[in-house]
Write a protein that holds these residues in place. Structure first.
Motif, PDB file in Angstrom:
ATOM      1  N   ARG A 240     -11.651  -0.261 -13.823  1.00 32.08           N
ATOM      2  CA  ARG A 240     -10.850  -0.821 -12.725  1.00 32.08           C
ATOM      3  C   ARG A 240     -11.822  -1.131 -11.615  1.00 32.08           C
ATOM      4  NH1 ARG A 240      -5.489   1.747  -9.825  1.00 32.08           N
ATOM      5  NH2 ARG A 240      -4.740   1.607 -11.975  1.00 32.08           N
TER       6      ARG A 240
ATOM      7  N   HIS B 157      -6.202   1.792  -0.281  1.00 29.22           N
ATOM      8  CA  HIS B 157      -4.879   1.616  -0.874  1.00 29.22           C
ATOM      9  C   HIS B 157      -4.906   2.056  -2.332  1.00 29.22           C
ATOM     10  CE1 HIS B 157      -4.659  -1.837   2.296  1.00 29.22           C
ATOM     11  NE2 HIS B 157      -4.430  -0.648   2.843  1.00 29.22           N
ATOM     12  N   ARG B 158      -5.143   3.350  -2.541  1.00 32.70           N
ATOM     13  CA  ARG B 158      -5.394   3.891  -3.873  1.00 32.70           C
ATOM     14  C   ARG B 158      -4.259   3.632  -4.857  1.00 32.70           C
ATOM     15  NH1 ARG B 158      -5.069   4.827  -8.171  1.00 32.70           N
ATOM     16  NH2 ARG B 158      -5.817   6.533  -9.489  1.00 32.70           N
ATOM     17  N   TYR B 159      -3.020   3.780  -4.423  1.00 31.12           N
ATOM     18  CA  TYR B 159      -1.908   3.714  -5.364  1.00 31.12           C
ATOM     19  C   TYR B 159      -1.120   2.401  -5.285  1.00 31.12           C
ATOM     20  CZ  TYR B 159      -3.024   8.614  -5.817  1.00 31.12           C
ATOM     21  OH  TYR B 159      -3.693   9.797  -6.034  1.00 31.12           O
TER      22      TYR B 159
ATOM     23  N   ASP C 248       0.840  -1.194   0.000  1.00 27.62           N
ATOM     24  CA  ASP C 248       0.000   0.000   0.000  1.00 27.62           C
ATOM     25  C   ASP C 248       0.879   1.249   0.000  1.00 27.62           C
ATOM     26  OD1 ASP C 248       0.793  -0.607   2.667  1.00 27.62           O
ATOM     27  OD2 ASP C 248      -0.731   0.776   3.434  1.00 27.62           O
TER      28      ASP C 248
ATOM     29  N   ILE D 262     -12.628   4.476 -10.491  1.00 26.16           N
ATOM     30  CA  ILE D 262     -11.451   5.102  -9.900  1.00 26.16           C
ATOM     31  C   ILE D 262     -10.492   5.601 -10.974  1.00 26.16           C
ATOM     32  CG2 ILE D 262     -10.076   2.996  -9.679  1.00 26.16           C
ATOM     33  CD1 ILE D 262     -10.336   5.824  -7.062  1.00 26.16           C
ATOM     34  N   ASP D 263     -10.527   5.003 -12.166  1.00 22.33           N
ATOM     35  CA  ASP D 263      -9.672   5.471 -13.255  1.00 22.33           C
ATOM     36  C   ASP D 263     -10.441   6.347 -14.249  1.00 22.33           C
ATOM     37  OD1 ASP D 263     -11.213   3.626 -14.629  1.00 22.33           O
ATOM     38  OD2 ASP D 263      -9.539   2.380 -15.292  1.00 22.33           O
TER      39      ASP D 263
ATOM     40  N   SER E  85      -9.310  -3.873  -6.761  1.00 23.64           N
ATOM     41  CA  SER E  85     -10.215  -3.204  -5.818  1.00 23.64           C
ATOM     42  C   SER E  85      -9.480  -2.641  -4.605  1.00 23.64           C
ATOM     43  CB  SER E  85     -11.309  -4.173  -5.347  1.00 23.64           C
ATOM     44  OG  SER E  85     -10.745  -5.262  -4.632  1.00 23.64           O
ATOM     45  N   SER E  86      -8.160  -2.509  -4.673  1.00 23.27           N
ATOM     46  CA  SER E  86      -7.379  -2.044  -3.521  1.00 23.27           C
ATOM     47  C   SER E  86      -7.845  -0.676  -3.017  1.00 23.27           C
ATOM     48  CB  SER E  86      -5.892  -1.989  -3.881  1.00 23.27           C
ATOM     49  OG  SER E  86      -5.650  -1.027  -4.896  1.00 23.27           O
ATOM     50  N   HIS E  87      -8.326   0.179  -3.931  1.00 25.58           N
ATOM     51  CA  HIS E  87      -8.761   1.521  -3.511  1.00 25.58           C
ATOM     52  C   HIS E  87      -9.960   1.485  -2.576  1.00 25.58           C
ATOM     53  CE1 HIS E  87     -11.075   0.522  -7.139  1.00 25.58           C
ATOM     54  NE2 HIS E  87     -12.009   1.326  -6.696  1.00 25.58           N
ATOM     55  N   THR E  88     -10.733   0.401  -2.608  1.00 17.51           N
ATOM     56  CA  THR E  88     -11.884   0.286  -1.706  1.00 17.51           C
ATOM     57  C   THR E  88     -11.445   0.004  -0.275  1.00 17.51           C
ATOM     58  OG1 THR E  88     -12.227  -2.102  -2.031  1.00 17.51           O
ATOM     59  CG2 THR E  88     -13.262  -0.610  -3.622  1.00 17.51           C
TER      60      THR E  88
END
Length: 312
Positions: free
Chosen positions: A140, A62-64, A34, A169-170, A56-59
């Motif tokens: 994404r 962990h956006r980047y 992360d 998100i993208d 789905s990390s941004h959920t």
């Protein structure tokens, strides 16, 4: 010391693999990406590297993480390290447009799809698709993000310009042909080492969030007394479909070692592939019923790959 390095951003989804690695007494290290630092002038450690980064990390805040992971993978590959699910895999994981173009190139049928950026462009894409009903989804995604069913352009317009609209998100929204199955289920085909392991029948009657790790049992109060609700995930024993060798060939050509690919059969018997999950999970209840265990087979593959690297 040479070891197995697991690149990820979700401890909950990695714990099951850790238990199997420990069961087999395999040396491992977790890289939670992360956040982090890449010193491209320094050589990476020795060992095998397995990428479990999720779209789905941004959920989970962990956006980047996917962007960092792609950089780490490029660094590893440039230094000749053995990587399972490397840079090509993560590019498909985080973009359904990339997935569909690659599947089409492999001769695998996918739903007709148009990608759009911008609200008016989403409406334009639906008009160009010209198929009703249709669905929207995030480019994404993961976890069924952005999946909505529409029967008219006007209902889409109300959604897109209304308060409940959720952008990808993208920034890329997909307008896609709705595939109507004769029964409410899809099939998820699991592959380890690029080879078919088993297929899971997934009940879709309650919606589109189909990740096996997210499965929840139905509360008792919703079930008639004395009855057991049907399993949401059920391994199909003896599953044998002509699409399997096509999918294996697709994975080989795209340097993907571990994946779950979701397919659906329409009322005319045509099979479509519509989702490639390179960060795949397995449902423990479904596996226990048939005595097949994806994480165990994955741990064995990682151990064998590590052994080959050490022997060299």
């Amino acid at each position: 010391m040479s070891k197995i390095h697991v690149l990820h951003e979700n401890d909950e989804w990695t714990n099951h693999l850790v238990k199997r690695l420990e069961q087999l007494n395999l040396p491992y290290e977790l890289w939670h990406l992360d956040r982090g630092v890449i010193d491209i002038d320094s050589p990476p450690p020795e060992g095998v590297f397995y990428n479990r980064m999720s779209a789905s990390s941004h959920t989970r805040g962990h956006r980047y993480a996917p962007e960092l992971t792609e950089g780490v993978l490029a660094w590893l590959e440039a230094n000749g390290r053995k990587v399972l699910n490397g840079t090509r895999a993560i590019r498909l994981e985080v973009s359904k447009v990339n997935q569909y173009t690659a599947l089409r190139k492999a001769g695998i049928r996918v739903p007709k799809t148009i990608a759009a950026v911008g609200k008016e462009q989403i409406i334009e894409a639906a008009e160009r698709l010209g198929m009703f009903p249709f669905i929207t989804k995030h480019n994404r995604a993961g976890k069924g993000l952005g999946v909505q069913l529409f029967h008219t352009i006007e209902s889409l317009r109300q959604y897109v310009y209304g308060p409940s609209f959720e952008d990808s998100i993208d920034g890329i929204t997909l307008i896609q042909q709705y595939i109507e199955a004769p029964e409410p289920y899809i099939t998820r085909c699991e592959f380890i080492g690029g080879k078919f392991l088993y297929a899971v029948r997934v009940d879709t009657s309650e919606g589109f969030e189909l990740c096996p790790a997210d499965a929840c049992s139905i509360e008792d109060q919703f079930c008639p007394v004395g009855e057991t609700p049907p399993a949401k995930f059920e391994i199909v024993e003896g599953f044998d479909d002509p699409i399997i060798p096509q999918l294996e060939h697709f994975l080989m050509n795209n340097q993907i070692d571990i994946a779950g690919i979701e397919i659906i059969r329409d009322r005319d018997g045509e099979v479509y592939a519509y989702d490639v999950n390179t960060n795949t999970n397995y449902n423990s209840d479904a596996e226990a019923r048939v005595g097949q265990f994806g994480m165990l087979e994955l741990a064995k593959l990682l151990g064998e790959t590590l052994k080959v690297g050490v022997e060299k």
